[in-house]
Design a protein around this motif. Structure first.
Motif, PDB file in Angstrom:
ATOM      1  N   CYS A  43     -88.858  48.936  20.333  1.00 12.96           N
ATOM      2  CA  CYS A  43     -89.316  47.680  19.726  1.00 12.96           C
ATOM      3  C   CYS A  43     -90.765  47.762  19.270  1.00 12.96           C
ATOM      4  N   GLY A  44     -91.537  48.725  19.801  1.00 17.40           N
ATOM      5  CA  GLY A  44     -92.932  48.899  19.374  1.00 17.40           C
ATOM      6  C   GLY A  44     -93.932  47.964  20.019  1.00 17.40           C
ATOM      7  N   CYS A  86     -93.118  44.834  27.424  1.00 17.52           N
ATOM      8  CA  CYS A  86     -91.880  45.614  27.272  1.00 17.52           C
ATOM      9  C   CYS A  86     -90.673  44.753  27.650  1.00 17.52           C
ATOM     10  N   CYS A 136     -95.190  47.788  23.054  1.00 20.49           N
ATOM     11  CA  CYS A 136     -96.225  48.404  23.894  1.00 20.49           C
ATOM     12  C   CYS A 136     -97.291  49.078  23.031  1.00 20.49           C
ATOM     13  N   CYS A 166     -86.294  52.578  26.909  1.00 17.13           N
ATOM     14  CA  CYS A 166     -87.026  52.186  25.706  1.00 17.13           C
ATOM     15  C   CYS A 166     -86.054  51.902  24.581  1.00 17.13           C
ATOM     16  N   VAL A 167     -86.234  50.760  23.913  1.00 18.95           N
ATOM     17  CA  VAL A 167     -85.366  50.400  22.798  1.00 18.95           C
ATOM     18  C   VAL A 167     -86.092  50.480  21.462  1.00 18.95           C
ATOM     19  N   LYS A 177     -89.754  55.050  31.720  1.00 18.51           N
ATOM     20  CA  LYS A 177     -89.113  54.557  30.499  1.00 18.51           C
ATOM     21  C   LYS A 177     -88.154  55.565  29.884  1.00 18.51           C
TER      22      LYS A 177
HETATM   23  S1  SF4 Z   1     -91.296  50.469  22.421  1.00 16.99           S
HETATM   24 FE1  SF4 Z   1     -90.610  48.518  23.297  1.00 16.99          FE
HETATM   25  S2  SF4 Z   1     -88.889  49.055  24.626  1.00 16.99           S
HETATM   26 FE2  SF4 Z   1     -90.011  50.959  24.201  1.00 16.99          FE
HETATM   27  S3  SF4 Z   1     -91.411  51.144  25.925  1.00 16.99           S
HETATM   28 FE3  SF4 Z   1     -92.518  50.127  24.262  1.00 16.99          FE
HETATM   29  S4  SF4 Z   1     -92.266  47.937  24.680  1.00 16.99           S
HETATM   30 FE4  SF4 Z   1     -90.751  49.030  25.906  1.00 16.99          FE
END
Ligand code: SF4
Ligand code: SF4
Ligand code: SF4
Ligand code: SF4
Lengths: 382, 250
Positions: free
Chosen positions: A346-347, A274, A349, A343-344, A330
Motif C-alpha cells: 500500500c506504500g 501499516c 509506511c 505487506c500488501v 513483514k
Molecule cells: S507498504 Fe503498506 S502493507 Fe507494506 S509494510 Fe508498508 S504499510 Fe505495511
C-alpha cells in the motif's frame, strides 16, 4: 443478481446506497478531507467525499492536489487504514467495580455494524490478513470477530497508482478481486460520470437491488478494464519478491541494518500506518479509591523498547535491530506464521515515515552483498 | 488513627506549573485527599506536618548549594520520590545556563550580582538523589499525574510510555504535519501529551523531553531538508529540556 454480476449506476445513485446502508443500521465510513489529507471517517452523504481531489505521495511526503476532473475516488490510500475501525487504536476490554467483598466486570456493549466505503484492493488483502491473524488461529479475538461479522464492504478499483504504491509486486491489486460485497469502478465519461458495480456477495446483491441500475455496455466494460491496466502499469514502486522470505533470514547480519538504524527515528509511524500490523499492549488502570479498574488495549509497535523488554532489558536494543525486526516480520516471518506476506504494497509506511525510509529500497539493498560482517546470533522469533 | 499514606509536595527551582497541575485536578482532588493525607503542600496550605512521608512529589531543579542539601533531606524523609516536570527531570529552561557562563549571565541580569549565590548549572533531581519515578512534561499532564498516584496507591506500575509522540499522534488519527512539510520534534519526543500540537497543525515543541531512543541527528537532517536551518533546529532543542541527556548530539 448473482455474485460476479456487473451493472451500471449513475454516480449520484451512490447516495441511495449510503441511505440504504444507514437504514439497515450501518455506520457508514468513507474517505473525506481533513487536516490537509484524505482520511477515513463517518460519511453519510456523497457530498462529503473528496470530489475533485487527489494526492501526490513520495517517501516522507504527502500533498493534496486539485484534479482536473471531479472524480470522487481519484486518489490513493492516505494516512488512515480501515484498521482504525476494525482494530481500533484504543479499546476498553473490560472495566470492573468493587461491590462489597467482590467485584463486577462489565464488558463494553457491541457497537453499530460497520459499512466501509471506498476500500482499495490492497486494503481488502490487508483486512483478509488481519482476519487470519485475529480469527483463524488457535486464539480468536472476540471483539475483532464481532466487528468483522457484519461488516459491509464497498470496494473501489484504483483508477491511478500512487507514488509509493506497489500492489502489483505483492499480487494484491489494483483490482479488487475478493472480500467485498460490492465493488465500484469510477468511469468519468465526457457527459456524465458513472460507476461500474460488481456484485461480490449476496448481501451486496440485495443492496444493489435497492438502487436503479442497468447492464453495462461492452465499451464500458472495456473502459474499466483499460483503466485498471493503466494503473497496474504505473506503480510508483516495485518490490522483487523472489526468495524474499529466505533473503531476509540469510541477511540478518547485513551492514544495511546498522545503516538503516542510523536513519531510522524508531518513531513507530510505519507500524501504526501499516494496515496489517496488529501489535498491541495492554494497560490496567485503577481509580484513586481503588473501587474501579479497567483494562485497555492500545496499538503498540516493535519500534519501542518496552515491546521487547524482558527481565533485565530490551532484546532489540539498537534501532537497527528494531528496523530489521519490522522488515523481517513483514516480509519473512509473517509467511511462516500466517502463510502470507505481511505487506500488501500500500506504500503507507513509505509515505508516512517522517524521514522517508522506503521498504522497497531497503529490501532491494539486501540483495547487494554488503561488506562482510560477523553474522550476529539472532533468536528473533516473530 | 489516620491510616492514609502521607503525601508531601516539594518545590525547587521552577515556575509552580506542575504543582498547579495537581491543584488543577478539581474533580479528583477530593479523592486524592481521601486516599492520601496531604501532610505537606505549601503551595496549597500553610499547615505543614513533619515527615516521614510515604510519597514525595518533587517539582523543580537544583540551582543552589542550599537546594542541593535540601533535596537530600527530602529524600531522607520520603519512602518514595516522584519528580514532576521538565525542571525536576531535565533541569528545565533554566538549564540553558549550562551552555553559557554563569558569571556573564548573572552580570547581564542583576544590577548587583554580588547578592546572587547560585550554582553554575541547573540539574535534575535525579542527579542528586535516587528517584523512584520521573514524570515528564512542561507542564506535566494531570491525567498522567493521577495515573502515577493511582498506581502508587494500588502498588502497580504506572502506565506511562517512554516512546515517541508519533505513536500517540497516529493513535489519535492526526495526519502527520511533518510529512506535509511542517518541521516537528515528535519523533524524538517522549509521549505524554496525546500529541496535542500536531492535532492543531503545529509541529511538536518537545515539552516532554527526549523519548527513550531519540535519534536527534537523523531528525536534524530531515528538518534541514524541510528548509529549517541547523540553527533553527538547535534552537528548537534548546528549550525546557535543553540539558536532557537524550537530546545531546553525539
Ligand atoms: S507498504 Fe503498506 S502493507 Fe507494506 S509494510 Fe508498508 S504499510 Fe505495511
Ligand atoms: S512485530 Fe510485526 S506486526 Fe507487530 S508492529 Fe512489528 S512489524 Fe508490525
Ligand atoms: S522506518 Fe521511518 S516510520 Fe518507521 S520507525 Fe523508522 S523513522 Fe519511524
Ligand atoms: S506530526 Fe510530528 S508527532 Fe505526529 S507523527 Fe508527524 S512527526 Fe510524529
Amino acid at each position: 443478481m448473482p455474485v460476479g454480476a456487473k451493472a451500471m449506476i449513475v454516480r449520484e445513485a451512490l447516495q441511495g446506497l449510503f441511505d440504504a446502508l444507514v437504514t439497515e443500521g450501518y455506520r457508514t465510513l468513507g474517505p473525506t478531507l481533513r487536516e490537509g489529507a484524505i482520511v477515513y471517517d463517518d460519511v453519510r452523504h456523497v457530498s462529503e467525499l473528496p470530489a475533485g481531489w487527489t494526492d501526490s505521495q513520495e517517501a516522507g511526503r504527502y500533498q493534496l492536489r486539485r484534479r482536473e476532473d471531479a472524480a470522487w475516488f481519484g486518489f490513493n490510500v492516505g494516512p488512515h487504514s480501515w484498521k482504525r475501525f476494525l482494530h481500533p487504536p484504543l479499546e476498553l476490554l473490560w472495566s470492573a467495580r468493587r461491590s462489597g467483598d467482590s467485584f463486577e466486570i462489565t464488558v463494553p456493549a457491541a457497537e453499530a455494524k460497520l459499512a466501509l466505503i471506498g476500500v482499495r484492493a490492497c486494503e481488502l488483502h490487508a483486512i483478509a490478513i488481519q482476519d487470519r491473524v485475529f480469527c483463524a488461529g488457535r486464539y480468536r479475538d472476540d471483539s475483532y470477530q464481532a466487528r468483522r461479522t457484519d461488516t459491509f464492504i464497498v470496494a473501489v478499483n484504483c483508477g491511478q497508482a500512487g507514488g509509493t504504491c506497489f500492489c502489483v509486486s505483492m499480487g494484491s491489486g489494483p483490482k479488487a478481486a475478493a472480500g467485498f460485497d460490492l465493488s465500484l469502478t469510477e468511469l468519468l465519461g465526457a457527459d456524465r460520470a458513472t460507476f461500474l458495480v460488481e456484485v461480490g456477495s449476496e448481501a451486496g446483491a440485495r443492496m444493489l437491488e435497492r438502487i436503479a441500475s442497468r447492464p453495462p455496455t461492452e465499451a464500458e466494460l472495456a473502459g474499466a478494464q483499460a483503466a485498471l491496466e493503466r494503473t497496474a502499469a504505473r506503480m510508483g514502486r516495485k518490490l522483487d519478491t523472489t526468495h524474499l522470505r529466505e533473503l531476509l533470514r540469510e541477511q540478518a547480519g547485513h551492514p544495511r541494518w546498522d545503516e538503516a538504524g542510523e536513519r531510522c527515528l524508531s518513531c513507530g509511524n510505519c507500524t501504526m500506518v501499516c494496515p496489517t500490523c496488529f501489535c498491541t499492549s495492554v494497560e490496567d488502570h485503577s481509580s484513586l479509591d481503588g473501587a474501579a479498574a479497567g483494562r485497555v488495549r492500545l496499538w503498540d509497535s516493535c519500534f519501542t523498547l518496552d515491546f521487547s523488554y524482558v527481565h533485565g532489558g530490551s532484546v532489540r536494543h539498537s534501532t537497527g535491530a528494531r528496523y530489521r525486526h519490522w522488515l523481517a516480520h513483514k516480509l519473512s516471518y509473517w509467511i511462516d506464521q500466517f502463510g502470507t506476506s505481511g505487506c500488501v504494497g500500500c506504500g503507507r509506511c513509505i509515505t508516512w515515515c517522517p524521514v522517508g525510509i522506503d521498504i522497497t529500497e531497503e529490501a532491494a539493498a539486501l540483495r547487494t552483498p554488503g561488506r562482510a560482517k560477523r553474522k550476529e546470533v539472532t533468536h528473533e522469533e516473530p | 488513627m489516620d491510616r492514609r499514606l502521607r503525601l508531601a509536595v516539594w518545590k525547587f527551582a521552577s515556575c509552580d506549573g506542575c504543582q498547579l497541575s495537581l491543584l488543577d485536578c478539581e474533580d479528583e482532588l477530593l479523592a486524592v485527599a481521601e486516599a492520601l493525607e496531604i501532610a505537606s503542600f505549601p503551595e496549597a496550605s500553610s499547615a505543614v506536618a513533619p515527615g516521614p512521608y510515604d510519597l514525595s512529589l518533587v517539582e523543580g531543579s537544583i540551582t543552589t548549594a542550599h537546594d542541593a542539601e535540601r533535596i537530600r533531606e527530602v529524600r531522607r524523609q520520603s519512602r518514595h520520590v516522584v519528580t514532576l516536570g521538565a525542571c525536576a527531570t531535565a533541569g528545565g529552561i533554566q538549564a540553558l545556563r549550562n551552555f553559557a557562563s554563569i558569571d556573564e549571565l548573572v552580570a547581564a541580569v542583576y544590577p548587583s550580582p554580588g547578592y546572587i549565590e547560585t550554582l553554575a548549572t541547573s540539574t535534575p533531581i535525579g542527579a542528586h538523589v535516587p528517584v523512584d519515578f520521573e514524570l515528564r512534561g512542561c507542564p506535566i499532564n494531570k491525567v498522567q499525574l493521577l495515573e502515577v498516584i493511582s498506581a502508587f496507591l494500588a502498588g502497580r506500575r504506572p502506565a506511562v510510555a517512554a516512546h515517541s509522540v508519533c505513536i500517540e499522534c497516529k493513535r489519535r488519527g492526526t495526519a502527520c504535519v511533518m510529512v506535509q512539510g511542517v518541521p516537528c520534534l515528535g519523533p524524538v519526543t517522549h509521549a505524554g501529551c496525546a500529541a496535542l500540537c500536531p492535532a492543531y497543525g503545529r509541529g511538536c515543541y518537545g515539552c516532554y523531553g527526549p523519548m527513550e531512543s531519540a535519534n536527534v541527528t537523523a531528525l536534524a537532517r530531515r528538518w534541514q531538508a524541510l528548509g529549517a536551518t541547523p540553527q533553527r533546529f538547535e534552537q528548537a532543542l534548546r528549550s525546557f529540556n535543553a540539558a536532557a541527556a537524550g537530546l545531546q548530539r553525539k
